[in-house]
Design a protein around this motif. Structure first.
Motif, PDB file in Angstrom:
ATOM      1  N   PRO A   1       6.111 -18.013  24.524  1.00 24.29           N
ATOM      2  CA  PRO A   1       7.002 -18.058  23.358  1.00 24.29           C
ATOM      3  C   PRO A   1       8.478 -18.037  23.724  1.00 24.29           C
ATOM      4  O   PRO A   1       9.299 -18.650  23.039  1.00 24.29           O
ATOM      5  CB  PRO A   1       6.607 -16.798  22.570  1.00 24.29           C
ATOM      6  CG  PRO A   1       5.204 -16.518  22.977  1.00 24.29           C
ATOM      7  CD  PRO A   1       5.125 -16.921  24.424  1.00 24.29           C
ATOM      8  N   ASP A   2       8.836 -17.317  24.805  1.00 22.38           N
ATOM      9  CA  ASP A   2      10.246 -17.241  25.189  1.00 22.38           C
ATOM     10  C   ASP A   2      10.559 -18.078  26.422  1.00 22.38           C
ATOM     11  O   ASP A   2      11.678 -18.015  26.953  1.00 22.38           O
ATOM     12  CB  ASP A   2      10.651 -15.782  25.437  1.00 22.38           C
ATOM     13  CG  ASP A   2       9.777 -15.105  26.483  1.00 22.38           C
ATOM     14  OD1 ASP A   2       8.900 -15.781  27.052  1.00 22.38           O
ATOM     15  OD2 ASP A   2       9.976 -13.904  26.728  1.00 22.38           O
ATOM     16  N   GLY A   3       9.596 -18.857  26.894  1.00 20.03           N
ATOM     17  CA  GLY A   3       9.833 -19.745  28.024  1.00 20.03           C
ATOM     18  C   GLY A   3       9.909 -19.061  29.370  1.00 20.03           C
ATOM     19  O   GLY A   3      10.299 -19.693  30.363  1.00 20.03           O
TER      20      GLY A   3
ATOM     21  N   GLU B   1      -1.405 -11.592  27.214  1.00 13.45           N
ATOM     22  CA  GLU B   1      -0.075 -12.170  27.048  1.00 13.45           C
ATOM     23  C   GLU B   1      -0.061 -13.111  25.840  1.00 13.45           C
ATOM     24  O   GLU B   1      -1.011 -13.862  25.612  1.00 13.45           O
ATOM     25  CB  GLU B   1       0.331 -12.929  28.311  1.00 13.45           C
ATOM     26  CG  GLU B   1       0.453 -12.042  29.543  1.00 13.45           C
ATOM     27  CD  GLU B   1       0.813 -12.829  30.784  1.00 13.45           C
ATOM     28  OE1 GLU B   1       0.901 -12.213  31.857  1.00 13.45           O
ATOM     29  OE2 GLU B   1       0.981 -14.063  30.693  1.00 13.45           O
ATOM     30  N   GLU B   2       1.023 -13.074  25.115  1.00 18.73           N
ATOM     31  CA  GLU B   2       1.145 -13.935  23.938  1.00 18.73           C
ATOM     32  C   GLU B   2       1.304 -15.384  24.381  1.00 18.73           C
ATOM     33  O   GLU B   2       2.047 -15.700  25.314  1.00 18.73           O
ATOM     34  CB  GLU B   2       2.360 -13.509  23.106  1.00 18.73           C
ATOM     35  CG  GLU B   2       2.471 -14.260  21.780  1.00 18.73           C
ATOM     36  CD  GLU B   2       3.668 -13.794  20.969  1.00 18.73           C
ATOM     37  OE1 GLU B   2       3.917 -14.387  19.895  1.00 18.73           O
ATOM     38  OE2 GLU B   2       4.356 -12.844  21.421  1.00 18.73           O
ATOM     39  N   THR B   3       0.583 -16.268  23.722  1.00 20.95           N
ATOM     40  CA  THR B   3       0.619 -17.690  24.058  1.00 20.95           C
ATOM     41  C   THR B   3       0.975 -18.499  22.827  1.00 20.95           C
ATOM     42  O   THR B   3       0.364 -18.331  21.766  1.00 20.95           O
ATOM     43  CB  THR B   3      -0.751 -18.158  24.601  1.00 20.95           C
ATOM     44  OG1 THR B   3      -1.042 -17.436  25.803  1.00 20.95           O
ATOM     45  CG2 THR B   3      -0.732 -19.643  24.910  1.00 20.95           C
ATOM     46  N   ARG B   4       1.962 -19.359  22.982  1.00 21.91           N
ATOM     47  CA  ARG B   4       2.399 -20.200  21.872  1.00 21.91           C
ATOM     48  C   ARG B   4       1.359 -21.278  21.614  1.00 21.91           C
ATOM     49  O   ARG B   4       0.872 -21.921  22.543  1.00 21.91           O
ATOM     50  CB  ARG B   4       3.741 -20.844  22.210  1.00 21.91           C
ATOM     51  CG  ARG B   4       4.305 -21.748  21.132  1.00 21.91           C
ATOM     52  CD  ARG B   4       5.729 -22.163  21.478  1.00 21.91           C
ATOM     53  NE  ARG B   4       5.778 -22.895  22.726  1.00 21.91           N
ATOM     54  CZ  ARG B   4       5.604 -24.214  22.825  1.00 21.91           C
ATOM     55  NH1 ARG B   4       5.345 -24.924  21.732  1.00 21.91           N
ATOM     56  NH2 ARG B   4       5.691 -24.819  23.985  1.00 21.91           N
ATOM     57  N   ASP B   5       1.004 -21.498  20.351  1.00 20.40           N
ATOM     58  CA  ASP B   5       0.062 -22.553  19.999  1.00 20.40           C
ATOM     59  C   ASP B   5       0.693 -23.907  20.270  1.00 20.40           C
ATOM     60  O   ASP B   5       1.891 -24.112  20.064  1.00 20.40           O
ATOM     61  CB  ASP B   5      -0.320 -22.475  18.521  1.00 20.40           C
ATOM     62  CG  ASP B   5      -1.183 -21.261  18.232  1.00 20.40           C
ATOM     63  OD1 ASP B   5      -1.846 -20.786  19.168  1.00 20.40           O
ATOM     64  OD2 ASP B   5      -1.165 -20.781  17.072  1.00 20.40           O
ATOM     65  N   GLY B   6      -0.154 -24.836  20.707  1.00 22.75           N
ATOM     66  CA  GLY B   6       0.348 -26.168  20.997  1.00 22.75           C
ATOM     67  C   GLY B   6       0.967 -26.211  22.365  1.00 22.75           C
ATOM     68  O   GLY B   6       1.032 -25.240  23.095  1.00 22.75           O
ATOM     69  N   ALA B   7       1.422 -27.344  22.772  1.00 19.32           N
ATOM     70  CA  ALA B   7       2.010 -27.532  24.100  1.00 19.32           C
ATOM     71  C   ALA B   7       3.133 -28.529  24.005  1.00 19.32           C
ATOM     72  O   ALA B   7       3.274 -29.270  23.038  1.00 19.32           O
ATOM     73  CB  ALA B   7       0.958 -28.003  25.106  1.00 19.32           C
ATOM     74  N   ASP B   8       3.943 -28.521  25.039  1.00 23.53           N
ATOM     75  CA  ASP B   8       5.092 -29.421  25.105  1.00 23.53           C
ATOM     76  C   ASP B   8       4.607 -30.856  25.250  1.00 23.53           C
ATOM     77  O   ASP B   8       3.920 -31.202  26.190  1.00 23.53           O
ATOM     78  CB  ASP B   8       5.947 -29.033  26.313  1.00 23.53           C
ATOM     79  CG  ASP B   8       7.270 -29.772  26.346  1.00 23.53           C
ATOM     80  OD1 ASP B   8       7.474 -30.629  25.479  1.00 23.53           O
ATOM     81  OD2 ASP B   8       8.070 -29.480  27.254  1.00 23.53           O
ATOM     82  N   ASP B   9       4.959 -31.711  24.316  1.00 25.03           N
ATOM     83  CA  ASP B   9       4.510 -33.101  24.340  1.00 25.03           C
ATOM     84  C   ASP B   9       5.510 -34.018  25.041  1.00 25.03           C
ATOM     85  O   ASP B   9       5.329 -35.229  25.065  1.00 25.03           O
ATOM     86  CB  ASP B   9       4.297 -33.622  22.908  1.00 25.03           C
ATOM     87  CG  ASP B   9       3.098 -32.961  22.254  1.00 25.03           C
ATOM     88  OD1 ASP B   9       2.164 -32.617  22.989  1.00 25.03           O
ATOM     89  OD2 ASP B   9       3.121 -32.789  21.017  1.00 25.03           O
ATOM     90  N   ARG B  10       6.550 -33.469  25.617  1.00 21.10           N
ATOM     91  CA  ARG B  10       7.553 -34.306  26.258  1.00 21.10           C
ATOM     92  C   ARG B  10       6.981 -34.997  27.478  1.00 21.10           C
ATOM     93  O   ARG B  10       6.221 -34.431  28.244  1.00 21.10           O
ATOM     94  CB  ARG B  10       8.765 -33.471  26.678  1.00 21.10           C
ATOM     95  CG  ARG B  10       9.573 -32.959  25.505  1.00 21.10           C
ATOM     96  CD  ARG B  10      10.644 -32.026  25.990  1.00 21.10           C
ATOM     97  NE  ARG B  10      10.066 -30.867  26.652  1.00 21.10           N
ATOM     98  CZ  ARG B  10      10.782 -29.920  27.237  1.00 21.10           C
ATOM     99  NH1 ARG B  10      12.089 -30.002  27.268  1.00 21.10           N
ATOM    100  NH2 ARG B  10      10.182 -28.886  27.800  1.00 21.10           N
ATOM    101  N   SER B  11       7.368 -36.223  27.667  1.00 21.31           N
ATOM    102  CA  SER B  11       6.899 -36.973  28.835  1.00 21.31           C
ATOM    103  C   SER B  11       7.603 -36.479  30.078  1.00 21.31           C
ATOM    104  O   SER B  11       8.758 -36.064  30.048  1.00 21.31           O
ATOM    105  CB  SER B  11       7.180 -38.475  28.622  1.00 21.31           C
ATOM    106  OG  SER B  11       6.982 -39.194  29.811  1.00 21.31           O
TER     107      SER B  11
END
Length: 274
Positions: free
Chosen positions: A117-119, A247-257
């Motif tokens: 969540p906080d990178g 550990e908290e995990t953000r739903d979804g993922a980075d879709d950037r190429s």
């Protein structure tokens, strides 16, 4: 049963993650290809010269009347090759992870950054040579455990009915457990979790571990599949490690190429350390 589905879900999420991050996937393929070439070479050599080796190792059978020497040595040759194939399945992940430690550590860090969540990315404070030493030492310990299980299950396989039904199923679950341990070790070792603690964590959520590792172990029986699934398996094991540690995990993922500017976390070299 819910954990069983959650474990399989992490495996699928890991494969989806690498499908969206082509450069990380490409880096992750290199160690598996190197290990595959080594294993194929050993198995081919065993197929070509295994019978000669068995003949050399069993001189006492020379005096037996025909056809018993040929039958006995043929059986031992088949047993030797089957055992080598089983050990290859059990050890492929450990050897590949050892060969590709810098690659998979970088991939695992990228996954952590993507879903945190906080990178933030947990990083080891140890130098690279120390990490490689710990990884190699722990892999040998796991391989020893896996070898003991492999020999035991192979021997139990000769029991009528049970050996052809129950034992193979147990073997898949055992393989799944050890595969998961080796894969999750990439993320857990970076967090300072020692082998004994890792095993305790995995045993506390066996259904989660089996849901992740058992289908992966079954798929690894198909030639060459392990090479192409390994990057996604490391990504999925990182997600599984985060769940094991709460550990908290953000739903979804980075879709950037990844065709854009390079992220230092995907470099196959040594990762930044504090």
């Amino acid at each position: 049963m819910r954990d069983l589905g959650a474990g399989f879900g992490h495996l699928l999420k890991g494969q989806r993650w690498v499908a969206r991050h082509g450069r990380s996937y490409g880096f992750g393929l290199v160690p598996g290809l190197i290990t595959l070439v080594l294993y194929v070479g050993v198995l081919v050599a065993l197929a070509l010269w295994g019978e000669d080796f068995v003949g050399w190792a069993t001189p006492f059978a020379d005096d037996w009347s025909s056809p018993w020497p040929g039958l006995f040595r043929g059986f031992l040759t088949a047993v030797l090759f089957a055992l080598a194939l089983l050990l290859a399945v059990l050890t492929f992940t450990a050897v590949t992870l050892l060969v590709g430690q810098p690659f998979y550590e970088a991939l695992s860090e990228r996954v952590d950054r993507d879903v945190s969540p906080d990178g933030t990315v947990p990083r080891s404070a140890l130098p690279l040579w120390r990490e490689l030493w710990i990884s190699g030492r722990d892999s040998l310990r796991i391989l020893a455990r896996a070898a003991v299980w492999g020999v035991l299950l192979f021997a139990l396989g000769f029991i009528p009915v049970v050996g052809q039904t129950v034992v193979p199923v147990v073997g898949f679950f055992v393989t799944g457990f050890f595969l998961t341990e080796e894969l999750a070790a990439v993320a857990l070792q970076r967090r300072g979790v020692e082998l004994r603690e890792r095993l305790a964590l995995l045993r506390s959520r066996r259904m989660l571990v089996w849901g992740f590792g058992t289908p992966l172990g079954v798929s690894f029986l198909v030639p060459f599949v392990a090479v192409f699934l390994m990057p996604g398996a490391v990504a999925g094991a990182t997600l599984l490690a985060r769940e094991l540690l709460g550990e908290e995990t953000r739903d979804g993922a980075d879709d950037r190429s990844e065709d854009g500017p390079a992220d230092p976390a995907v470099s196959p070299g040594r990762s930044p350390r504090h």
